[in-house]
Design a protein around this motif. Structure first.
Motif, short mmCIF file in Angstrom:
data_model
loop_
_atom_site.label_atom_id
_atom_site.label_comp_id
_atom_site.label_asym_id
_atom_site.label_seq_id
_atom_site.Cartn_x
_atom_site.Cartn_y
_atom_site.Cartn_z
N PHE A 8 38.58 -20.58 -60.55
CA PHE A 8 39.10 -20.69 -59.41
C PHE A 8 40.26 -19.73 -59.11
N LEU A 9 40.92 -19.29 -59.85
CA LEU A 9 42.05 -18.33 -59.64
C LEU A 9 41.74 -17.07 -59.54
N PHE A 10 40.51 -16.68 -60.21
CA PHE A 10 40.24 -15.14 -60.35
C PHE A 10 38.83 -14.94 -59.64
N GLY A 11 38.02 -16.10 -59.42
CA GLY A 11 36.75 -15.64 -58.95
C GLY A 11 35.82 -15.67 -60.10
N SER A 12 34.35 -15.90 -59.88
CA SER A 12 33.29 -15.39 -60.66
C SER A 12 32.19 -15.22 -59.99
N ILE A 13 32.26 -14.04 -59.55
CA ILE A 13 31.03 -13.55 -58.56
C ILE A 13 29.73 -13.38 -59.38
N LEU A 14 29.73 -13.15 -60.45
CA LEU A 14 28.61 -13.12 -61.38
C LEU A 14 27.83 -14.27 -61.77
N SER A 15 28.56 -15.57 -61.33
CA SER A 15 27.83 -16.66 -61.84
C SER A 15 27.38 -17.38 -60.48
N ILE A 73 37.01 -19.22 -46.14
CA ILE A 73 38.12 -19.01 -47.19
C ILE A 73 37.73 -19.97 -48.62
N VAL A 74 37.26 -20.85 -48.51
CA VAL A 74 36.80 -22.09 -49.67
C VAL A 74 35.56 -21.21 -50.44
N LEU A 75 34.50 -20.81 -49.46
CA LEU A 75 33.24 -20.22 -50.02
C LEU A 75 33.70 -18.78 -50.75
N SER A 76 34.73 -17.97 -50.25
CA SER A 76 35.32 -16.86 -50.69
C SER A 76 36.06 -16.83 -52.05
N ILE A 77 36.52 -18.18 -52.26
CA ILE A 77 37.20 -18.39 -53.50
C ILE A 77 36.22 -18.37 -54.66
N ARG A 78 34.96 -18.79 -54.35
CA ARG A 78 33.80 -18.47 -55.40
C ARG A 78 33.74 -17.19 -55.89
N ILE A 79 34.00 -16.33 -54.91
CA ILE A 79 33.78 -14.83 -55.44
C ILE A 79 35.00 -14.09 -55.85
N VAL A 137 41.71 -13.72 -52.78
CA VAL A 137 41.02 -13.96 -51.48
C VAL A 137 41.67 -13.42 -50.17
N LEU A 138 42.96 -13.51 -50.18
CA LEU A 138 43.65 -13.15 -49.10
C LEU A 138 43.26 -11.81 -48.46
#
Length: 273
Positions: A122-129, A188-194, A200-201
């Motif tokens: 959640f803090l740094f994202g996990s785009i590969l997952s 923004i919430v969906l981008s947190i996943r990425i 995200v900002l």
């Protein structure tokens, strides 16, 4: 070269590529509205406030992203209400809800029974997952946002730049701003996943400011943001693969370098005339 092409055969990379493409398109529209209204830090405020929802969801044993959505939408609408009716400046409203969300998140995570949940994704994202369900949800929100922008493009632009003039023209400023507040929160919430809460900002700011180097037109800024967002995301993903570093951080790094190079070029270019 063969190993490079093989990368595109992996499902996790295909999902990451699609996620970055869809997110770039979504951030282009939402980010242009945010930058035009000069409320860049609203994305940071909503992002950090949503951490309270993540903490509460962990505490209640629910899906953390469900909690993030509830808190993000509530915060976004709360910022609109406080800044328009609460007689508090918008930046102050953002700071208040930003701090409150983070505080609640920390408290609920601390109170969660059992082991402390891993919050790194959640803090740094996990785009590969990113999974297929994430992509469908992202595509759905993108479709909803695109439809709203197509149907109400001029009112959105007017309310972003001059809400007082828009009111005199009889435009439903409050209604449009509330709808945009919800769309901002969802994006923004969906981008947190990425990208994660920390990064995200930048996704809703850097491509838009890169596009601003070439045009001040709202529609062209959106198109430019799409171009630079997709380019930066693709190069960032490939860089992350080659250097074995987090994908979200690599994308933001590339977007920043992209902006700095083009900014330098825009400064140097006139001197050659």
């Amino acid at each position: 070269m063969e190993n490079f092409l093989d990368l595109f055969n992996h499902q996790f990379f295909q999902h990451a590529l699609l996620a970055s493409l869809l997110t770039s398109l979504l951030a282009a529209m939402i980010g242009t509205y945010i930058v035009s209204r000069k409320i860049v830090f609203i994305s940071g405020g909503i992002t950090h406030a949503s951490f309270g929802g993540i903490g509460l969801a962990y505490f209640l044993g629910l899906n953390p992203f469900l909690g993030a959505v509830v808190f993000a939408v509530t915060t976004s609408l709360g910022i609109e209400w406080i800044s328009t009716r609460g007689k508090i400046r918008e930046d102050s409203a953002i700071a208040i809800l930003w701090s409150l969300g983070m505080a609640l998140g920390i408290i609920f995570v601390f109170l969660t029974p059992g082991y402390t949940p891993n919050l790194m994704s959640f803090l740094f994202g996990s785009i590969l997952s990113v999974g297929a369900i994430d992509l469908w949800i992202l595509a759905g929100v993108l479709l909803l946002t695109t439809t709203f922008f197509i149907l109400f493009f001029r009112p959105i632009v007017y309310t972003a730049f001059d809400p007082e003039f828009s009111k005199t023209r009889g435009l439903p400023v409050r209604w449009i701003r509330n709808i945009m507040a919800v769309l901002i929160a969802l994006a923004i919430v969906l981008s947190i996943r990425i990208m994660g809460i920390i990064l995200v900002l930048s996704l809703f700011t850097i491509p838009q400011n890169t596009a601003l180097l070439f045009s001040n037109d709202f529609k062209r800024i959106i198109m430019g943001s799409v171009l630079w967002g997709i380019t930066g995301s693709l190069i960032g993903l490939l860089t992350a693969y080659w250097l074995n570093i987090p994908g979200g951080a690599a994308i933001i790094f590339v977007l920043t370098i992209q902006f700095l190079l083009l900014k330098a070029w825009s400064i140097i270019k006139p001197s050659k005339k």
